[in-house]
Write an enzyme that holds these catalytic residues in place. Sequence first.
Site, mmCIF file in Angstrom:
data_model
loop_
_atom_site.group_PDB
_atom_site.id
_atom_site.type_symbol
_atom_site.label_atom_id
_atom_site.label_comp_id
_atom_site.label_asym_id
_atom_site.label_seq_id
_atom_site.Cartn_x
_atom_site.Cartn_y
_atom_site.Cartn_z
ATOM 1 N N ASP A 53 35.905 19.358 59.067
ATOM 2 C CA ASP A 53 37.191 20.081 59.560
ATOM 3 C C ASP A 53 38.641 19.676 59.239
ATOM 4 O O ASP A 53 38.051 19.207 57.909
ATOM 5 C CB ASP A 53 37.276 18.417 60.885
ATOM 6 N N GLU A 82 40.965 24.521 57.432
ATOM 7 C CA GLU A 82 41.364 26.017 57.003
ATOM 8 C C GLU A 82 42.532 26.384 56.143
ATOM 9 O O GLU A 82 42.477 27.967 55.516
ATOM 10 C CB GLU A 82 41.979 26.165 58.676
ATOM 11 N N ASP A 98 37.118 23.470 68.692
ATOM 12 C CA ASP A 98 37.607 22.910 70.058
ATOM 13 C C ASP A 98 38.306 24.156 71.093
ATOM 14 O O ASP A 98 38.972 24.416 71.439
ATOM 15 C CB ASP A 98 39.263 22.600 69.651
#
Length: 980
Positions: free
Chosen positions: A487, A490, A657
């Site tokens: 996770d 980015e 999300d």
Amino acid sequence: MVNSMRSLVGAWLIPVITALSRSTLRSTSTSASSAQFTIPAEADIGAQLIANIDDPQAVNAQSVCPGYKASDVQENLHGFIARLALAGEPCDVYGTDVDALTLTVDYQASSRLNIQILPTFTDAVNSSWFLLSEEFVPRPESGGATNASDLIFSWSNEPSFNFKVVRKATGDVLFDTEGTVLVYENQFIEFCTSLPEEYNLYGLGEHFNQLRLLKDANVTMYTADVGDPIDSNIYGQHPFYLDTRYFKTGNSSERAKRNESNASGQYTSHSHGVFLRNSHGQEVLLRSQRLTWRTLGGGIDLTFYSGPTQADVTKQYQISTVGLPAMQQYSTLGFHQCRWGYNNWSELAEVVANFERFEIPLEYIWTDIDYMHGYRDFENDQHRFSYSEGAKFLKDLHEGGRYYVPIVDAALYIPNPDNASDAYDTYTRGAAADVFIKNPDGSLYIGAVWPGYTVYPDWHHPNATEFWSNELVLWAKNVAYDGVWYDMAEVSSFCVGSCGSGNLTLNPVHPPFLLPGEPGNIVYDYPEYFNVTNATEAASASAGAASQTTSTGSSPSTSTAYLRTTPTPGVRNVNYPPYVINHVQTGHDLSVHAISPNSTHSDGVQEYDVHSLFGHQGLNATYQGLLKVWSGERRPFIIGRSTFAGSGKWAGHWGGDNISKWGSMYFSIAQALSFSLFGIPMFGVDTCGFNGNTDEELCNRWMQLSAFFPFYRNHNVLSAIPQEPYRWASVIEASKAAMQIRYALLPYYYTLFHLAHTTGSTVMRALAWEFPSDPTLAGVDTQFLVGPSIMAIPVLEPQADTVKGVFPGVAHGEVWYDWYTRTVVKAEAGANTTILAPLSHIPVYVRGGSILPLQEPALTTREARNTTWSLLAALGSDGTASGQLYLDDGVSVTPNATLNVDFGASHSSLHITTTGKWKEVNSLANVTVLGVKKASPLVKFNGKQMSTVNYDSTAHILFVGGLQEVTKSGAWAEDWVLEW
Ligand SMILES: *[C@@H]1O[C@H](CO)[C@@H](O)[C@H](O)[C@H]1NC(C)=O
Ligand SMILES: *[C@@H]1O[C@H](CO)[C@@H](O)[C@H](O)[C@H]1NC(C)=O
Ligand SMILES: *[C@@H]1O[C@H](CO)[C@@H](O)[C@H](O)[C@H]1NC(C)=O
């Protein structure tokens, strides 16, 4: 009625969720005063920029730039090379024009044409020019011959260099830059193509919206940590599109209008694909008959895939360019349960026990960041998730045929140097190997994420992957995890710039925003229509929401004094490039909520040039790590958030999300189908919704829908109401019913994954791909297929007990059977049919012409694989059907035995042909044949008459049971034939 289950069960199941602050979790806080430090919200606010597309002052590059002239054409075996020279005064509109370019046209294969336009002198004026290394993103393979190509490249210098790509077979112009200029600068590239008036484009991810791109879409591509806003750039970057064009049959110049009916069978379609191998921030604007493609740097490396079907395009793209998707372990197709807020091992054990108690299948239990010691990767909190207790929990879990996946974040904690007890071995080892991203001055780049101040593995460093792998190996000695949830890559940072530089002793104890559940951020949000289904709770939630002060710190200035930068010749401004893409983060500033564009890799490359690759490379490192952890014996199971073109060869992806709203559920279908095109078939979303509270009705519908997605996981945000499927009676019922189908179909899903892994075919499919001659299906994303044979038509709105769906192909003899009744659907061609779909029921259909190998549903895939088989043969209107089955041990990277079974039915008989050495020990129980117009009472298996035969002459269903006797040595141990 509503929520009765929750209140009934809740008393003993649900831990009281207290407002959680990380200061209470940190076991290594220093002095009381420094433990109070919190990074202020302003730390994550950057400059206020205006997106170029919204800027009234913006200059249109097309109107001021001179374009190029081509010369010095040198033909070669595969195409040609030419020079492009600037055709006038440089415009330097959003950077410095490159005056000399080299054009390389490469007919790489009959189905593939590559065009490269790169600066000729990469070391001259623009020394900071960035060329994407093949080490990070491989180029498609070369080697074709010009005359064998499906595609024709032509060019002209009038009025400046422009080119066309034409489909040879039809003369259709697929790409045409005529009438536009090529703009090529160090920080800005723009090229345009004409499009047909009625275009159908798909892809260009990652975005969260409908499947077919809107006619005036503005697509931004730049990886961003942001919770699924509609129409914005989000976690991944996939600069690839599929273009599907419908024509009148036999007349490729006459195009079908959008939504034109094909009842009389007069249309056909051709698809092609286009990939821009470029890692920079990008923008694609769709306008009337025009596509404009912009990037913030790099080169033009454009590949065309000729198709002519979607399936061909997707295969061509994967096989030649981004790589075939990773083969998944059989177990990963089971159900996954996760939430943010599982607080300790015993809570996990309780959740697992509840699944058993309610007899709902569960395969994988997951933990979010809660398990970590101070949110540090590779270290468990020893109070709540101790290694010793974990070892026992995992032993039991594994013995029960279940698995565990923890989250691993991209950034690593950097300790307070003044506090010896704050040491973090992972950091120490990484710092010793010097594998972290730097500031331009060579100091460590220090951002902030969950643990406080953080550093970032530098995937350009030759030893970074080994460092990361080693951390995974060391941690696996303490926690026998079964996969990695990767996770925040980015790559996210909660502050702008290297905010930890010189600040490490501050030890921030909290991110610069309120966690869900903290005072001021109590989760009061519910799905639409909650006020109808549960008026009392809805009223109290809205009262709570009204009284909650929403101030979470200062917000960006509302002044319109935008920061505009102008190019300096030969110098790149990576922090504030002159062209401003419509980046989703506040102020469109590239440095917000991410590491800075000027942070620097060990090879000197700036983050600006490779920002969108961080997650992709982290997935690769994680893949290499898991190979080591399991000594190469087990297929790495990785679900990542940030992906790039090619990530599918290492990992699956979840949709990020999302929100507990009906719209999030609807868009999950388009997101999944887009990832089919991107070569990442292992896709699923946070079922029942992540942010906000879910409710019974939404969770009911969503558990049904996701049961047909390749990756099936329920996940929830911290402090929202619990949403495991056993929380409501109707959701239990819906989940079990849908899982019965999914688990029966596991052999089919597994075979689809094997085919995807070996041929580049897709698992989840859009209707338009399976029925390419029906223009009315071009935009359908409310229903979908799994492989070629199963179609789901989910309910996507609240308070509905029917759903409208189409049954494609029926005008041309396609037959659809209802999964539940096994009878033929009476559907009208092209009509939107109303289908009964009360709560807990999801309409599912089997396509005529399919043969599906099924096993018995069970609570784990291990049990399911130990059940007897059955076959469901759904005959097409011509009385034939076919299907496939692939089996192996379900785990090995290179299985030493595999089995392929081909099924075929025609002329009142069904036969199987098997190849391979994998021994399937379970026998065949029965065969059901749908669409049998007449049956003789004599049904024979390998010539032997069978006695357990039932023929329903009204429903046209033939059932042959009692086959265990004749398949004792295994259902597929030998070839056999069944005749009726
Ligand atoms: C794309 O951007 C333009 C300019 O801001 C705007 O007019 C248009 O509505 C946008 N398109 C979509 C689909 O939002
Ligand atoms: C990578 O690790 C090897 C072995 O420890 C070392 O010799 C080498 O110098 C390292 N490379 C860099 C660039 O640090
Ligand atoms: C260090 O933290 C302080 C307090 O938040 C902040 O004002 C300062 O800008 C930080 N330093 C850097 C380099 O960001």
